[in-house]
Scaffold this active site. Structure first.
Site, mmCIF file in Angstrom:
data_model
loop_
_atom_site.group_PDB
_atom_site.id
_atom_site.type_symbol
_atom_site.label_atom_id
_atom_site.label_comp_id
_atom_site.label_asym_id
_atom_site.label_seq_id
_atom_site.Cartn_x
_atom_site.Cartn_y
_atom_site.Cartn_z
ATOM 1 N N TYR A 145 44.407 39.070 31.619
ATOM 2 C CA TYR A 145 43.594 38.399 32.647
ATOM 3 C C TYR A 145 42.362 39.236 32.968
ATOM 4 O O TYR A 145 41.233 38.745 32.883
ATOM 5 C CB TYR A 145 44.477 38.195 33.876
ATOM 6 C CG TYR A 145 43.811 37.466 35.017
ATOM 7 C CD1 TYR A 145 43.573 36.092 34.952
ATOM 8 C CD2 TYR A 145 43.442 38.130 36.179
ATOM 9 C CE1 TYR A 145 42.978 35.414 36.011
ATOM 10 C CE2 TYR A 145 42.854 37.461 37.240
ATOM 11 C CZ TYR A 145 42.623 36.105 37.158
ATOM 12 O OH TYR A 145 42.032 35.437 38.205
ATOM 13 N N GLY A 148 40.168 39.640 29.943
ATOM 14 C CA GLY A 148 39.655 38.304 29.613
ATOM 15 C C GLY A 148 38.487 37.947 30.525
ATOM 16 O O GLY A 148 37.446 37.450 30.071
ATOM 17 N N SER A 189 51.854 31.773 49.223
ATOM 18 C CA SER A 189 52.763 30.628 49.079
ATOM 19 C C SER A 189 54.217 31.098 49.049
ATOM 20 O O SER A 189 55.080 30.515 49.720
ATOM 21 C CB SER A 189 52.405 29.816 47.838
ATOM 22 O OG SER A 189 52.167 30.670 46.751
ATOM 23 N N GLN A 209 50.784 48.118 49.854
ATOM 24 C CA GLN A 209 49.567 47.759 49.118
ATOM 25 C C GLN A 209 48.787 46.736 49.947
ATOM 26 O O GLN A 209 49.375 45.990 50.727
ATOM 27 C CB GLN A 209 49.899 47.225 47.710
ATOM 28 C CG GLN A 209 50.570 45.873 47.611
ATOM 29 C CD GLN A 209 52.092 45.936 47.681
ATOM 30 O OE1 GLN A 209 52.653 46.758 48.387
ATOM 31 N NE2 GLN A 209 52.774 45.032 46.982
ATOM 32 N N ARG A 211 45.658 43.637 50.453
ATOM 33 C CA ARG A 211 44.822 42.573 49.902
ATOM 34 C C ARG A 211 43.966 42.048 51.051
ATOM 35 O O ARG A 211 44.296 42.206 52.231
ATOM 36 C CB ARG A 211 45.656 41.407 49.338
ATOM 37 C CG ARG A 211 46.493 41.735 48.109
ATOM 38 C CD ARG A 211 45.653 42.049 46.882
ATOM 39 N NE ARG A 211 46.461 42.207 45.672
ATOM 40 C CZ ARG A 211 47.027 43.348 45.274
ATOM 41 N NH1 ARG A 211 46.890 44.458 45.993
ATOM 42 N NH2 ARG A 211 47.713 43.397 44.157
ATOM 43 N N PRO A 274 47.576 46.346 41.747
ATOM 44 C CA PRO A 274 46.606 47.202 42.439
ATOM 45 C C PRO A 274 47.064 47.607 43.851
ATOM 46 O O PRO A 274 47.673 46.817 44.569
ATOM 47 C CB PRO A 274 45.349 46.332 42.499
ATOM 48 C CG PRO A 274 45.513 45.353 41.388
ATOM 49 C CD PRO A 274 46.978 45.076 41.311
#
Ligand code: NAD
Ligand code: UDP
Length: 313
Positions: A145, A148, A189, A209, A211, A274
């Site tokens: 991913y 890419g 979700s 972690q 986000r 991450p």
């Protein structure tokens, strides 16, 4: 009225974008192979302005009419799903970008690529600015991913340099909200559905972690503003909500909001997950006059309501 092609238009962000564009009075063609997208996301779009083509973007796409703009959102985006299909994910991102850039050239259309915060990998700079070159493990499991998307960015800029293709590149940081597939494994979700059902909440690693979560309506507005920005602005431009939360913070908020009796269970941290992620959005603010308006509490309320209705819980 413009004619706009949205590739990946049956997915979470794509379907919200299709609705937004149709509501603005534009003609929208959605191209999707329904690998992770869902026809249900498009069920309210029965406008004569809207049509659907079933197509896999790893193959060239032929369209007879003129096209003004192309948004490329076609790619699996959920880590557990792209980890199951790494080669297909890489092909979608690289061959898909190539095929759509060729189409953009043929049609003289603007083309916007939805890149990702994953191009920063395990960031050593915090928050992440667009000038940061990232720290991706090129042979790791997530590379299908990350690399890419990085290769797609390269193709976009090489097409611009070689053919003056009218490109726009944004890097999206964790978006959430209605139309996100309930069981595609992403954290918002998963936690909402587990809380609503009273099941254990699966925290990966120690949950420390971080986000930065951006509500879908803000994200769609950002994509639209980038597409309609001055021609010289190519990007990349970070789009995300800079407010950063730990995964434990997120779990706690969702448990409180759903009045759930669910308990946290700690599961192994996925490889190369991450540790920290937070966008610097100065460029989006100055160039697009854009910043998120919907904070996590309000966005979670709307998303919880969506899943409660969808799953009848
Ligand atoms: P999603 O999985 O809900 O939607 C992706 C859509 O692309 C699906 O409808 C799927 O069927 C379609 N698709 C996948 N491969 C295809 C192919 N080969 N040909 C045609 N269609 C194909 O994901 P999303 O969250 O809506 O993400 C949309 C885009 O934004 C993706 O490119 C993703 O990488 C990017 N992005 C999303 C986030 C996020 O937080 N949602 C973050 C960073 C980047
Ligand atoms: N995560 C978690 N429990 C879950 C799903 C995800 O703790 O049930 C964690 C995951 O390990 C990551 C973060 O939540 O650290 C965000 O995961 P997601 O898959 O939503 O997106 P990512 O940012 O990793 O692409």
């Amino acid at each position: 009225m413009k004619t706009i092609l949205v590739c990946g238009g049956a997915g979470f962000l794509g379907s919200n974008l299709c609705s937004y564009l149709v509501n603005k009075g534009e003609r929208v063609i959605c191209a999707d192979n329904f690998s992770t997208g869902n026809m249900n996301n498009l069920k309210d779009l029965d406008s004569s302005l809207f049509s659907i083509i079933e197509h896999d973007i790893t193959e060239p796409l032929r369209i007879d009419e003129s096209i003004d703009e192309i948004y490329n959102l076609a790619s699996i985006a959920s880590p557990p799903l792209y980890l199951e299909r790494p080669i297909y994910t890489f092909k979608t991102n690289v061959l898909g970008a190539l095929n759509l850039l060729e189409l953009a050239n043929e049609k003289d259309a603007r083309i916007l690529q939805t890149s990702t915060s994953e191009v920063y990998g395990e960031p050593l700079e915090h928050p992440q600015r667009e000038t940061y070159r990232g720290n991706v493990n090129p042979i790791g499991v997530r590379a299908c991913y990350d690399e890419g998307k990085r290769a797609a960015e390269t193709l976009f800029f090489d097409f611009n340099r070689t053919y003056s293709t009218k490109i726009k590149v944004v890097r999206i940081f964790n978006a959430y909200g209605p139309n996100m597939e309930p069981y595609d494994g992403r954290v918002v979700s998963n936690f909402i559905i587990q809380s609503l059902k009273g099941e254990d909440i699966t925290v990966y690693g120690d949950g420390k972690q971080t986000r930065s979560f951006c509500y879908v309506d803000d994200m769609i507005e950002g994509l639209y503003r980038m597409m309609n920005s001055r021609e010289e602005l190519l990007g990349p431009v970070n789009l995300g909500n800079p407010n950063e939360f730990t995964i434990l913070d997120l779990a706690q908020k969702i448990i409180e909001k759903t009045n759930s009796e669910s308990e946290l269970v700690f599961c192994p941290l996925p490889t190369d997950d991450p540790t920290q992620r937070k966008p610097d959005i100065s460029l989006a603010k100055s160039e697009l006059d854009w910043e998120p308006k919907i904070e996590l509490d309000e966005g979670l309320d709307k998303t919880i309501e969506y899943y409660s209705n969808l799953l009848n819980i």
